[in-house]
Scaffold this motif. Structure first.
Motif, PDB file in Angstrom:
ATOM      1  N   THR A 164      18.204 -18.891  20.657  1.00 37.09           N
ATOM      2  CA  THR A 164      19.428 -18.783  19.871  1.00 37.09           C
ATOM      3  C   THR A 164      19.479 -17.456  19.117  1.00 37.09           C
ATOM      4  OG1 THR A 164      19.453 -21.180  19.570  1.00 37.09           O
ATOM      5  CG2 THR A 164      20.829 -19.875  18.084  1.00 37.09           C
ATOM      6  N   ASP A 165      20.586 -16.752  19.242  1.00 35.58           N
ATOM      7  CA  ASP A 165      20.756 -15.489  18.528  1.00 35.58           C
ATOM      8  C   ASP A 165      21.258 -15.785  17.123  1.00 35.58           C
ATOM      9  OD1 ASP A 165      20.989 -12.859  17.832  1.00 35.58           O
ATOM     10  OD2 ASP A 165      22.150 -12.266  19.581  1.00 35.58           O
ATOM     11  N   LEU A 166      20.379 -15.581  16.138  1.00 40.84           N
ATOM     12  CA  LEU A 166      20.713 -15.828  14.735  1.00 40.84           C
ATOM     13  C   LEU A 166      21.047 -14.509  14.038  1.00 40.84           C
ATOM     14  CD1 LEU A 166      17.810 -18.309  13.857  1.00 40.84           C
ATOM     15  CD2 LEU A 166      20.183 -18.900  14.413  1.00 40.84           C
ATOM     16  N   THR A 167      21.713 -14.620  12.913  1.00 38.80           N
ATOM     17  CA  THR A 167      22.003 -13.419  12.143  1.00 38.80           C
ATOM     18  C   THR A 167      20.716 -12.788  11.629  1.00 38.80           C
ATOM     19  OG1 THR A 167      23.027 -12.576  10.132  1.00 38.80           O
ATOM     20  CG2 THR A 167      22.407 -14.885  10.133  1.00 38.80           C
ATOM     21  N   LYS A 168      20.727 -11.460  11.510  1.00 36.67           N
ATOM     22  CA  LYS A 168      19.564 -10.737  10.977  1.00 36.67           C
ATOM     23  C   LYS A 168      19.273 -11.153   9.539  1.00 36.67           C
ATOM     24  CE  LYS A 168      23.099  -7.273  10.610  1.00 36.67           C
ATOM     25  NZ  LYS A 168      23.669  -6.153  11.341  1.00 36.67           N
ATOM     26  N   PHE A 169      20.316 -11.631   8.842  1.00 33.05           N
ATOM     27  CA  PHE A 169      20.132 -12.012   7.449  1.00 33.05           C
ATOM     28  C   PHE A 169      19.371 -13.321   7.309  1.00 33.05           C
ATOM     29  CE2 PHE A 169      24.074  -9.459   7.542  1.00 33.05           C
ATOM     30  CZ  PHE A 169      23.581  -8.370   6.852  1.00 33.05           C
ATOM     31  N   TYR A 170      19.358 -14.112   8.351  1.00 28.55           N
ATOM     32  CA  TYR A 170      18.534 -15.324   8.348  1.00 28.55           C
ATOM     33  C   TYR A 170      17.081 -14.943   8.122  1.00 28.55           C
ATOM     34  CZ  TYR A 170      16.123 -19.510  10.102  1.00 28.55           C
ATOM     35  OH  TYR A 170      15.299 -20.605  10.231  1.00 28.55           O
ATOM     36  N   ALA A 171      16.622 -13.944   8.858  1.00 33.70           N
ATOM     37  CA  ALA A 171      15.221 -13.527   8.757  1.00 33.70           C
ATOM     38  C   ALA A 171      14.927 -12.893   7.412  1.00 33.70           C
ATOM     39  CB  ALA A 171      14.890 -12.554   9.884  1.00 33.70           C
ATOM     40  N   TYR A 172      15.843 -12.081   6.901  1.00 33.39           N
ATOM     41  CA  TYR A 172      15.567 -11.394   5.641  1.00 33.39           C
ATOM     42  C   TYR A 172      15.458 -12.375   4.490  1.00 33.39           C
ATOM     43  CZ  TYR A 172      15.733  -7.968   1.904  1.00 33.39           C
ATOM     44  OH  TYR A 172      15.423  -7.219   0.793  1.00 33.39           O
ATOM     45  N   ARG A 173      16.342 -13.329   4.443  1.00 30.07           N
ATOM     46  CA  ARG A 173      16.266 -14.325   3.376  1.00 30.07           C
ATOM     47  C   ARG A 173      14.951 -15.103   3.457  1.00 30.07           C
ATOM     48  NH1 ARG A 173      19.892 -16.562   0.013  1.00 30.07           N
ATOM     49  NH2 ARG A 173      21.718 -15.719   1.115  1.00 30.07           N
ATOM     50  N   LYS A 174      14.585 -15.527   4.652  1.00 28.63           N
ATOM     51  CA  LYS A 174      13.344 -16.294   4.826  1.00 28.63           C
ATOM     52  C   LYS A 174      12.125 -15.453   4.453  1.00 28.63           C
ATOM     53  CE  LYS A 174      14.610 -20.321   6.767  1.00 28.63           C
ATOM     54  NZ  LYS A 174      14.039 -21.667   6.519  1.00 28.63           N
ATOM     55  N   ALA A 175      12.132 -14.174   4.831  1.00 28.64           N
ATOM     56  CA  ALA A 175      10.991 -13.304   4.544  1.00 28.64           C
ATOM     57  C   ALA A 175      10.830 -13.088   3.047  1.00 28.64           C
ATOM     58  CB  ALA A 175      11.148 -11.978   5.269  1.00 28.64           C
ATOM     59  N   LEU A 176      11.931 -12.827   2.351  1.00 23.27           N
ATOM     60  CA  LEU A 176      11.859 -12.679   0.907  1.00 23.27           C
ATOM     61  C   LEU A 176      11.331 -13.944   0.254  1.00 23.27           C
ATOM     62  CD1 LEU A 176      15.046 -10.829  -0.439  1.00 23.27           C
ATOM     63  CD2 LEU A 176      12.660 -10.163  -0.733  1.00 23.27           C
ATOM     64  N   ARG A 177      11.824 -15.077   0.724  1.00 23.97           N
ATOM     65  CA  ARG A 177      11.411 -16.364   0.149  1.00 23.97           C
ATOM     66  C   ARG A 177       9.913 -16.580   0.337  1.00 23.97           C
ATOM     67  NH1 ARG A 177      15.458 -21.028   1.743  1.00 23.97           N
ATOM     68  NH2 ARG A 177      16.817 -19.492   0.717  1.00 23.97           N
ATOM     69  N   THR A 178       9.414 -16.220   1.521  1.00 25.20           N
ATOM     70  CA  THR A 178       7.984 -16.375   1.798  1.00 25.20           C
ATOM     71  C   THR A 178       7.159 -15.416   0.941  1.00 25.20           C
ATOM     72  OG1 THR A 178       8.391 -17.142   4.060  1.00 25.20           O
ATOM     73  CG2 THR A 178       6.220 -16.210   3.600  1.00 25.20           C
ATOM     74  N   ALA A 179       7.630 -14.185   0.780  1.00 26.52           N
ATOM     75  CA  ALA A 179       6.900 -13.214  -0.042  1.00 26.52           C
ATOM     76  C   ALA A 179       6.809 -13.688  -1.487  1.00 26.52           C
ATOM     77  CB  ALA A 179       7.589 -11.853   0.027  1.00 26.52           C
ATOM     78  N   PHE A 180       7.908 -14.175  -2.032  1.00 24.63           N
ATOM     79  CA  PHE A 180       7.896 -14.666  -3.408  1.00 24.63           C
ATOM     80  C   PHE A 180       7.038 -15.924  -3.542  1.00 24.63           C
ATOM     81  CE2 PHE A 180      12.258 -12.549  -3.962  1.00 24.63           C
ATOM     82  CZ  PHE A 180      11.681 -11.411  -4.500  1.00 24.63           C
ATOM     83  N   LYS A 181       7.039 -16.752  -2.511  1.00 24.09           N
ATOM     84  CA  LYS A 181       6.179 -17.948  -2.531  1.00 24.09           C
ATOM     85  C   LYS A 181       4.713 -17.536  -2.579  1.00 24.09           C
ATOM     86  CE  LYS A 181       5.094 -22.154   0.108  1.00 24.09           C
ATOM     87  NZ  LYS A 181       5.397 -22.931   1.346  1.00 24.09           N
ATOM     88  N   ALA A 182       4.379 -16.497  -1.820  1.00 24.49           N
ATOM     89  CA  ALA A 182       2.996 -16.008  -1.828  1.00 24.49           C
ATOM     90  C   ALA A 182       2.600 -15.547  -3.224  1.00 24.49           C
ATOM     91  CB  ALA A 182       2.845 -14.866  -0.827  1.00 24.49           C
ATOM     92  N   ILE A 183       3.492 -14.810  -3.890  1.00 23.14           N
ATOM     93  CA  ILE A 183       3.197 -14.326  -5.238  1.00 23.14           C
ATOM     94  C   ILE A 183       3.052 -15.492  -6.208  1.00 23.14           C
ATOM     95  CG2 ILE A 183       4.133 -12.995  -7.176  1.00 23.14           C
ATOM     96  CD1 ILE A 183       5.496 -11.202  -5.018  1.00 23.14           C
ATOM     97  N   ASN A 184       3.961 -16.428  -6.139  1.00 23.20           N
ATOM     98  CA  ASN A 184       3.907 -17.577  -7.052  1.00 23.20           C
ATOM     99  C   ASN A 184       2.670 -18.434  -6.829  1.00 23.20           C
ATOM    100  OD1 ASN A 184       6.179 -17.094  -8.597  1.00 23.20           O
ATOM    101  ND2 ASN A 184       7.560 -18.196  -7.223  1.00 23.20           N
ATOM    102  N   ASN A 185       2.109 -18.394  -5.614  1.00 29.90           N
ATOM    103  CA  ASN A 185       0.926 -19.199  -5.300  1.00 29.90           C
ATOM    104  C   ASN A 185      -0.382 -18.518  -5.707  1.00 29.90           C
ATOM    105  OD1 ASN A 185       2.488 -21.235  -4.250  1.00 29.90           O
ATOM    106  ND2 ASN A 185       2.008 -20.822  -2.109  1.00 29.90           N
ATOM    107  N   LEU A 186      -0.301 -17.259  -6.120  1.00 28.07           N
ATOM    108  CA  LEU A 186      -1.527 -16.540  -6.501  1.00 28.07           C
ATOM    109  C   LEU A 186      -1.892 -16.868  -7.941  1.00 28.07           C
ATOM    110  CD1 LEU A 186      -0.804 -13.040  -4.913  1.00 28.07           C
ATOM    111  CD2 LEU A 186      -2.511 -14.693  -4.150  1.00 28.07           C
TER     112      LEU A 186
END
Length: 434
Positions: free
Chosen positions: A283-305
């Motif tokens: 499925t061809d998803l919008t590029k913004f799908y990935a950016y939102r998910k990536a930011l969310r994962t990065a912030f989750k990593a910081i909050n988990n430290l």
């Protein structure tokens, strides 16, 4: 107007004007309440964005890519709002400045990539260096390298970033060079993971190359930077998440790679879609799908430290200024002066990326507050939106190399990117008064 509209509403076969005053007041309250609960859910995602985005409009012909934003600022993450004399240093205009630049390509050449030394490669004008960022209602002080180094004395600053983050580091090192040059204390010879130390001040700057923030892998290593890439949107990039525990300040910046490059998206070790991948049954998803998910994962990593006690800054999106095409198909950036704020608006991919940053940062700050984490925004988007004149363009190489693209993404040094560090200094001063 509201009273007039209410008076026209029928009630039990007669107008509201025939009702007692008390009944009219009660019905007015009910009417206003209904309007509030109808409109608020629609506007809620847009609350608290900076005032300059007011220039965009719901009534635009491209309503899917421009928005009208209320004027209330988000004080938790816009650090400039925390001073006693409130001044939004993120919103303003560029004004003429006769002062010489902080440095030149002659006085600061070490550690700087040649691609940003526009004057070295024959740029014929110097006008792009003769502007200063002027916030509405106040002045942005000139950069004081001694003051900066005193504030960060005994501390450390890490950039988790793409090449624009490296562009900012180069600017910062040049700005500080009037006081001291750092020594290289990198753990590896890899230029994508560097550390510098200012010995007199026991201050360390680190750079972690992370254009996607999350774990990623080239599908074809021979097509590096251009071919299809795998993005693991829910997996931490341990090349930086395992390294930041001891840092006092962390600056996150990314965005352009998600927009410009085809990718396959993975979650839970399974392909969930892609952007411009041309793969069957994906499925061809919008590029913004990935950016939102990536930011969310990065912030989750910081909050988990558990051991990370520093302040996380998200450096907002820096718009490019390609005209008549993009990087790969003849795009140019030949303008020679800044825009005024009424001459352009943030729209399309730029606005979408910026809004995702704001929304995800706000969500991360809300969650991080429970764990003692601090988040702030370094909002340079409006300032850089107005500077189509200050990219390297074709002046990042000798003309004899016949490079077939113009760089309308990065910034000439010296140039307006120095303002990012002027803003950073003011934000750090504010943090020191809390």
């Amino acid at each position: 107007m509201k009273h007039h509209a209410v008076a026209e509403l029928p009630s039990a076969g007669r107008t509201i004007n025939a009702l007692p005053k008390t009944s009219k007041f009660v019905l007015l309250i009910i009417f206003v309440t209904l309007i509030f609960f109808t409109v608020t859910p629609v506007l809620y995602p847009l609350l608290n964005y900076p005032i300059y985005l007011l220039q965009s409009s719901f009534t635009s012909k491209s309503s899917s890519s421009t928005y009208e934003i209320p004027q209330q600022q988000e004080k938790d993450i816009h650090a400039s709002d925390q001073s006693e004399n409130v001044c939004d240093i993120f919103s303003g205009e560029w004004v003429r400045n006769t002062d010489p630049p902080y440095y030149t390509n002659m006085t600061c050449s070490a550690l700087i990539h040649d691609h940003q030394f526009c004057m070295k490669y024959g740029r014929p004008d110097t006008d792009f260096m003769k502007w200063k960022w002027k916030p509405y209602g106040c002045e942005l002080p000139v950069f004081d390298p001694s003051q900066f180094l005193e504030i960060v004395k005994g501390k450390s600053l890490a950039f988790v970033a793409d090449s624009l983050g490296r562009n900012q580091i180069q600017s910062l090192i040049c700005l500080l060079s009037r006081v001291e040059y750092p020594i290289d204390v990198s753990y590896t010879p890899d230029d994508y993971f560097k550390r510098w130390k200012y010995k007199t001040y026991n201050f360390t700057i680190a750079y972690f190359w992370a254009p996607y923030l999350v774990k990623y892998k080239e599908r074809d290593p021979s097509a590096q930077y251009t071919g299809l890439i795998n993005l693991y949107l829910d997996e931490f990039n341990e090349k930086w998440t395992s390294q930041i525990d001891g840092f006092d300040y962390l600056i996150i910046s990314s965005g352009h790679w998600f927009i410009s490059r085809p990718a396959v998206f993975y979650e839970n070790h399974q392909i969930v879609g892609c952007h411009d991948c041309q793969l069957q049954n994906v499925t061809d998803l919008t590029k913004f799908y990935a950016y939102r998910k990536a930011l969310r994962t990065a912030f989750k990593a910081i909050n988990n430290l558990e051991n990370f006690k520093g302040i996380t800054f998200l450096r907002s999106f820096s718009p490019s200024h390609f005209e008549n095409g993009l990087w790969s198909n003849g795009g140019t950036c030949n303008r020679t002066k800044p825009f005024r704020s009424n001459e352009t608006v943030l729209g399309g991919d730029n606005l979408e990326t910026y809004m995702i940053q704001m929304e995800e940062l706000r969500a991360a700050e809300k969650e991080g507050r429970k764990r003692g984490k601090k988040y702030r925004m370094l909002d340079i988007t409006q300032a850089m939106l107005l500077r189509p004149d200050a990219h390297p363009s074709k002046y990042g190489y000798w003309a004899s190399k016949k490079v077939m693209f113009n760089d309308c993404l990065h910034w000439c040094l010296p140039g307006p990117i120095d303002t990012w560090n002027e803003i950073l200094l003011q934000v750090l001063k504010i943090e020191g008064t809390r």
